[in-house]
Design an enzyme around this catalytic site. Structure first.
Site, PDB file in Angstrom:
ATOM      1  N   GLY A 156      50.643  55.182  27.226  1.00  0.00           N
ATOM      2  CA  GLY A 156      49.976  55.971  28.261  1.00  0.00           C
ATOM      3  C   GLY A 156      50.138  55.409  29.652  1.00  0.00           C
ATOM      4  N   ARG A 446      38.994  53.170  18.295  1.00  0.00           N
ATOM      5  CA  ARG A 446      39.933  54.133  17.716  1.00  0.00           C
ATOM      6  C   ARG A 446      39.727  54.323  16.217  1.00  0.00           C
ATOM      7  NH1 ARG A 446      45.421  52.420  21.115  1.00  0.00           N
ATOM      8  NH2 ARG A 446      44.791  53.479  23.030  1.00  0.00           N
TER       9      ARG A 446
END
Length: 627
Positions: A156, A446
Site C-alpha cells: 500500500g 488483521r
C-alpha cells in the site's frame, strides 16, 4: 486475408479491475504500432508487459508470444486487445495466434565473481543492494521474474516509523486517548519479561501525555515496540504461544525513522501533510509516499542500483547456494532459457520474500488457521514461493514461526488484490456482513478481522459514502467508474438502493449505518468498541466493496540476529549468509501490524548489507577489502 489499414481503438483487460485503452495501427496487413494507455494499472506490477509484448508482436508479426511471468492477466489483455483490432480490420486473429513463435537462442553458461549477491529484487533486496553499493562493493542482484519489485510493488505504501515531532502536528482522533489509557492499564504480568522494563517506561510516557490534556497525536518508539510485540503475540491451534523476539523488534523500531530518512535522501518523496495507517496498523504512524503504492520505493531504488553499476539479472532464478567448509560462498542460478550462471561471492543476502503464493507450502506449515482452502486467493506476487527459505535450509538455517500465516481480511474476492474498490484507513472502515450488519471492531488486527469475516461466511462489504471515498488509497474516480461498470464495485445514490444491489435487506443496512453514525457523533462505539472513529457515512453516492480474506504474509522464516545474520539450529551465524524482510522470521511473530513490513524490509535490508560489509572487511584471512 487483406486487412483494412488504419488505427483501431480497443480496450484490454488489465491486472486489476480496469481496462486499458489501446491503439493498434494496421498498415497493409501488418501491425505497424501498438500504443497502450496503462495509466490505470498498478505501477510496477505489469510494466514489463507493456515494454516487451508490443515490441515482440510488431517485430515478429505474430500473436504467438510468451506471456510475461507474474503478469499473465495483463499479458493476455494485450494479446486479446491486438486480436480484437485484427478482427475489426478484417483479419483472422486465430491465424495470428497460430503463427510461429519468435526465435530464441540459449545463452552460454557464465561464471561471475562479486562482493555481494542479493537473491530477490523486492524492497529488501534493493535496499541491501543500494547500501552495499554505497559501501563501494560490487553487487549482483538475482530476480527470477522479468521485473523487479516483488511484493513491495503491491504494497500500500505507508511505512511505520514513530516521529513524535511530526506526529504532534496532527490532532488526536476520537478514541485514540482511550486506546492509550487502556494499553497503559495492561497488568504487568501479561507482558513477557524481556518487554517489561520498556512497558513501564511507556506507561510513564502515556501518563505524562494524558496529564498534559493535549489534543495532538502521541507516539514514541516504545509505543511502536509494544504494539508490534502485543500485535504479534499469538497462540496456534496446538497451544504454542509465540511473540516477537525483543532484540529484533527493538532494532526495528529504533531504526525505522532512519530508514525513512535514508529513502528520502535517495529520492523517495513523502507526503508530510498526512499521517495514516493501513488496515491492522493499530496506530497512525505511516509515512506515505507521494507516488502511489510500493512503486514509489521500487522505481527509486531500482533506478539507483542500475545507475550505480549493479549487475541486475532478471529471469534468473537462484537454484543452490555454493557452500564450502560450512561457509556460503555464492549462488548457482539458472536463466529462463536453461543456461547456468555461477556467482562466487563473499556474501549472499537472501531477500526472496516468504511463500504466500505457494498454497501447498502454506498448507504444509499452517498451524494457525483451521483450514487453508486449495482455491484461496493471495495478495502476493506469483514469484513469492519460498525460494529464499529453501536456500537457507540448504545451509542448515533454523526456522521461526512458520506455522503462522497472515490473511489480509480486506482482499478482492476473486483476484486477492488489496487496492480495488474503496479501500480507506481503518478509522473510516464500515464492515458489514451479507445481512447488512456490522460484525467486528474494524480497527482490530488483521487476524481478528479475518477470523470474524470467516465466521460470517467469508464474503463481506466495506460501505463508504462520497466523503469516505475521498480518503481511499491509490484510486481514481475513473478506476472506480470502470469497476462499477464491470460489476466488481457497487454504487447507488441511496443506501436502500445499494442494499438491493448487493442482495441485503435495505432497512437493516440503513439502521446499521444510522447507528454507526451515532457512534461517530458520540466518539465511542459501545457495540464493537472500535478504537478510533473517523468519518460518518451520510453523503451519497454510497459504495459497497466486496471483500474476502486472502493469503497475505507468511510470518515465519529464517532465524536471524540483530545484524541480519542467518543462524543455524545451534544459534550460530552461518558465515557468509544474511537475510532480510519476509524471507526472515522473528520480528512479527504470529501477526504483523499493517505498515510494519516496509519498515522491516528497508531497515533489515540495510542492516544485512552493513553487516556483510563489516564482516568482509574484518576478515583479514580472506584478503577481503572494500573493493
Amino acid at each position: 486475408m487483406n486487412m483494412k489499414s488504419g488505427k483501431y481503438e480497443v480496450k484490454a483487460k488489465g491486472h486489476g479491475s480496469s481496462f486499458m485503452p489501446m491503439e493498434v495501427t494496421i498498415d497493409e496487413d501488418k501491425i505497424a504500432a501498438i500504443s497502450i494507455d496503462s495509466s490505470g494499472e498498478t505501477r510496477g506490477v505489469a510494466d514489463e508487459v507493456f515494454k516487451r509484448l508490443p515490441k515482440q508482436i510488431v517485430d515478429n508479426q505474430t500473436l504467438n508470444v510468451d506471456t510475461v511471468s507474474g503478469a499473465t492477466i495483463s499479458s493476455h489483455g494485450v494479446i486479446d486487445g491486438v486480436a480484437q483490432a485484427i478482427d475489426e480490420a478484417g483479419g483472422d486473429s486465430n491465424e495470428w495466434k497460430n503463427r510461429a513463435k519468435p526465435a530464441s537462442q540459449k545463452a552460454q553458461d557464465e561464471e561471475m565473481t562479486t562482493d555481494v549477491v542479493v537473491v530477490g529484487a523486492g524492497g529488501a533486496g534493493l535496499a541491501a543492494a543500494v547500501r552495499s553499493i554505497q559501501h563501494d562493493e560490487d553487487v549482483v542482484i538475482l530476480e527470477k521474474y522479468p521485473q523487479i519489485g516483488g511484493n513491495t510493488s503491491r504494497a500500500g505504501g505507508p511505512m511505520n516509523a514513530a516521529e513524535p515531532e511530526w506526529q504532534e502536528k496532527f490532532k488526536a482522533l476520537p478514541g485514540e486517548k482511550d486506546t492509550l489509557i487502556e494499553l497503559a492499564a495492561t497488568p504487568i504480568e501479561k507482558i513477557d519479561p524481556e518487554y517489561q522494563e520498556d512497558f513501564k517506561k511507556l506507561q510513564k510516557q502515556i501518563q505524562d501525555y494524558i496529564g498534559l490534556g493535549a489534543d495532538y497525536l502521541f507516539d514514541s518508539t516504545l509505543l511502536h515496540e509494544i504494539q508490534t510485540y502485543l500485535g504479534g503475540k499469538r497462540t496456534d491451534l496446538k497451544g504454542n504461544e509465540i511473540h516477537g523476539k525483543y532484540a529484533l523488534v527493538h532494532e526495528l523500531v529504533i531504526n525505522a525513522l532512519n530508514s525513512v530518512k535514508w529513502l528520502a535522501d535517495l529520492g523517495v518523496k513523502f507526503d508530510n501533510d498526512d499521517v495514516t495507517e493501513p488496515v491492522g496498523g493499530l496506530w497512525r504512524r505511516g509515512h506515505k509516499p507521494v507516488e502511489p503504492m510500493g512503486y514509489a520505493y521500487i522505481h527509486i531504488l531500482g533506478d539507483w542500483v542500475k545507475a550505480h553499476g549493479a549487475h541486475l539479472l532478471t529471469e534468473t532464478r537462484a537454484m543452490d547456494l555454493i557452500i564450502e567448509d560450512d561457509v556460503v560462498k555464492g549462488v548457482v542460478a539458472q536463466r529462463k532459457d536453461g543456461s547456468k550462471v555461477t556467482i562466487h561471492a563473499k556474501a549472499v543476502i537472501l531477500t526472496a520474500g516468504g511463500f504466500g503464493a505457494n498454497t501447498k507450502m502454506v498448507q504444509k506449515y499452517n498451524t494457525y488457521w483451521q483450514k487453508i482452502d486449495d482455491d484461496i486467493a493471495t495478495t502476493n506476487s506469483p514469484s513469492i514461493t519460498g525460494d529464499g527459505i529453501n536456500l537457507g535450509l540448504e545451509a542448515g538455517a533454523d526456522l521461526f514461526g512458520m506455522g503462522f500465516i497472515q490473511l489480509m481480511p480486506v482482499s478482492d474476492p476473486k483476484t486477492g488484490e488489496i487496492f480495488t474498490g474503496v479501500q480507506t484507513p481503518p478509522a473510516n472502515f464500515i464492515m458489514v456482513n451479507q445481512k447488512g450488519k456490522r460484525f467486528v471492531n474494524e480497527f482490530a488486527e488483521r487476524d481478528t478481522l479475518a477470523k470474524a469475516a470467516i465466521a460470517n461466511g467469508g464474503l463481506f462489504y466495506l460501505i463508504a459514502d462520497d466523503k469516505i471515498k475521498d480518503t481511499a488509497y491509490n484510486t481514481t474516480q475513473e478506476s472506480l467508474d470502470a469497476q462499477v461498470e464491470a460489476g466488481t464495485l457497487f454504487r447507488d445514490n441511496t443506501l436502500e438502493g445499494l442494499a438491493k444491489q448487493i442482495g441485503m435487506d435495505p432497512d437493516t443496512l440503513v439502521e446499521t449505518i444510522k447507528t454507526y453514525n451515532s457512534y461517530v457523533d458520540q466518539g465511542s462505539d459501545p457495540e464493537f468498541h472500535k478504537n478510533v472513529l473517523g468519518l460518518k457515512c451520510e453523503v451519497g453516492p454510497f459504495y459497497a466493496t466486496p471483500r474476502k480474506p486472502a493469503i497475505h504474509h507468511t510470518m515465519g522464516g529464517l532465524v536471524i540476529d540483530t545484524k541480519a545474520r542467518v543462524l543455524n539450529k545451534q544459534g550460530e551465524p552461518i558465515k557468509g549468509l544474511y537475510s532480510a524482510g519476509e524471507n526472515a522470521g522473528g520480528i512479527h511473530a504470529g501477526n504483523r501490524l499493517g505498515g510494519n513490513s516496509l519498515a522491516d524490509i528497508f531497515t533489515f535490508g540495510r542492516i544485512a548489507a552493513n553487516t556483510a560489509f563489516e564482516e568482509n572487511n574484518s576478515d583479514a584471512s580472506t584478503g577481503a577489502s572494500a573493493h
